[in-house]
Design a protein around this motif. Structure first.
Motif, PDB file in Angstrom:
ATOM      1  N   ARG A 162      13.820  45.395  38.309  1.00 56.57           N
ATOM      2  CA  ARG A 162      13.491  46.778  38.650  1.00 56.57           C
ATOM      3  C   ARG A 162      14.723  47.669  38.803  1.00 56.57           C
ATOM      4  N   SER A 188       9.890  45.515  34.823  1.00 54.05           N
ATOM      5  CA  SER A 188      10.661  46.654  35.312  1.00 54.05           C
ATOM      6  C   SER A 188       9.789  47.892  35.455  1.00 54.05           C
ATOM      7  N   ASN A 189      10.403  48.957  35.948  1.00 53.80           N
ATOM      8  CA  ASN A 189       9.714  50.242  36.057  1.00 53.80           C
ATOM      9  C   ASN A 189       9.546  50.910  34.692  1.00 53.80           C
ATOM     10  N   ARG A 190      10.110  50.295  33.662  1.00 59.35           N
ATOM     11  CA  ARG A 190      10.026  50.853  32.309  1.00 59.35           C
ATOM     12  C   ARG A 190       8.854  50.261  31.529  1.00 59.35           C
TER      13      ARG A 190
END
Length: 451
Positions: A162, A188-190
């Motif tokens: 993250r 991840s936040n992606r």
């Protein structure tokens, strides 16, 4: 709180303005003594530190100050500030324990992202130290295995996924480096944003800029249309640079500048473009050794390997072989709509004894080839022995030697050609390659199929 250590009032003011707008509390120090006095009393979240505090540009003052700061605040990340022409100083600083470096003039968005990454990593490490295990997501379901070596890798992914920290995945060919890169992205936040894969080993120097940064129509003779580069395609997402050890020195310089500022210029365009892209690299080469030999830039090496994940070879996680075999057998049965065959215990025993120069990729190909060709409900060790393509070990008079990966690959292809003649489909299936990739490999090694 972020501490800015710089004797230039203009730099202090500019950084303070950027950081306060981003919501950070800021303190400043104009010389090494003020910096030391500050960290004696308070440990900030992060320190931005200039490398020079006098008329000299050796950077010795900055390195000495970094050593003192790490005595009082060993866990605080330090980002060094240096001129572009003094990157060697920054590399020395990273060796001495700095988190990263920025060059003057800096890019504000790239700077803020680096700061955010540093703070996130520190918080993640503190949670781990406190005994709070990071929650394991279900994003790892594609990664098969329960061995301690593999669990270490998954634990690392859980901690760093993250953040925006650049990751270097190392390990032998066929160990699953691309799968790990995908797991980092998906954890991840992606997630939901682009995951762009680039095989740098397949891009020539002449095409590097066009492939990576794009070009405008008319930028060169064959540029008949605008082209979007890989970095722009990966905006807001992740770019996976595989085989980065294959990149020549000229292209390394071009890549370094993009990683530094997260900006690039398409060929034929003079206006820089900004991207927000997480960098994940992979290689099966020994980059530190290449740095020592002058074949890989030291500053690029430190830029890409903030987090290093070493993938274990299959021979280092033999207990995972039954799980992997079951997975490959089940998937093969689902894809071809036939009952999943049973694998005998003798077969598992045989599979655990193989050397696996090609690691998981080799095991996968062997299992799938054996199931398809044998057509049996119960697969035994004898069935695997019939389909195993053994790579001959070359042992000259001087003693033992280790075959290069290219030589292993060439001999595997030649062996498959001997078995299947001119049948491209069977050769490609046996080697676990697409037909297009097989054609490139045949051309690369100048292997001719029989008439």
């Amino acid at each position: 709180m972020i501490l800015i250590c710089d004797d230039d009032l203009t730099v202090q003011t500019s950084l303070t303005l950027v950081l306060k707008r981003a919501g950070y509390e800021v303190a400043t120090a104009s010389n090494p003594q003020e910096t030391v006095d500050f960290v004696r009393r308070t440990c900030p979240q992060l320190i931005l530190m200039d490398m020079n505090y006098s008329n000299t540009t050796t950077g010795e003052e900055g390195l000495e100050l970094l050593a003192k700061v790490r005595i009082f605040c060993p866990a605080v990340p330090v980002i060094l500030i240096t001129a572009w022409g003094s990157i060697n100083l920054a590399v020395q600083g990273i060796r001495a324990g700095a988190f990263d470096f920025i060059t003057k003039p800096w890019n504000n968005l790239a700077l803020l992202k680096t700061i955010q990454t540093a703070i996130q990593l520190r918080e993640s490490e503190e949670k781990e130290t406190d005994g709070k295990e990071t929650e394991r997501t279900d994003r790892f379901e594609k990664i098969i295995g329960k061995s301690p070596r593999l669990q270490q890798v998954l634990n690392t992914i859980s901690r760093i996924s993250r953040t925006n920290a650049p990751v270097l995945i190392t390990g032998e060919s066929g160990t699953g480096k691309e799968l790990i890169a995908e797991a980092i992205h998906e954890s991840s936040n992606r997630l939901g944003k682009p995951f762009v894969k680039v095989n740098l080993g397949g891009i020539s120097q002449s095409l590097f800029e066009s492939e990576m940064f794009g070009h405008k129509q008319g930028a060169f003779t064959d540029a008949r249309h605008d082209r979007t580069g890989r970095f722009e395609l990966a905006d807001k997402g992740t770019i996976f640079l595989d085989e980065i050890g294959e990149l020549d020195m000229v292209c390394q310089v071009k890549l370094l500048r993009v990683l530094q500022d997260q900006t690039f210029e398409p060929l034929g365009e003079s206006k820089p473009r900004q991207v927000d892209t997480r960098i994940i690299c992979a290689t099966n080469k020994n980059l530190p050794e290449m740095v020592a030999q002058g074949k890989f830039r030291e500053d690029l090496f430190y830029r890409i390997n903030l987090i290093t994940i070493q993938m274990p070879a299959l021979r280092e996680r033999l207990e995972d072989i039954p799980l992997l075999v079951e997975h490959f057998a089940r998937r093969q049965a689902e894809q071809n709509n036939f009952p999943q065959p049973e694998i005998s215990q003798e077969a598992y025993g045989y599979l655990k004894k193989l050397p696996y120069h090609g690691n998981i990729r080799e095991l996968k190909n062997l299992v799938e080839r054996t199931i398809l060709i044998s057509g049996k409900d119960i697969i035994t060790d004898a069935d695997f022995k019939k389909q195993y393509i053994e790579v001959p070990a070359s042992q000259p008079a001087g003693g033992n030697t280790i075959l290069s990966l290219e030589r292993v690959e060439k001999e595997m292809i030649q062996r498959a050609v001997e078995l299947y003649g001119c049948n491209h489909s069977k050769i490609a299936t046996a080697l676990g390659l697409t037909r297009q990739t097989l054609y490139r490999r045949l051309e690369k090694y100048d292997i001719k199929l029989p008439e």
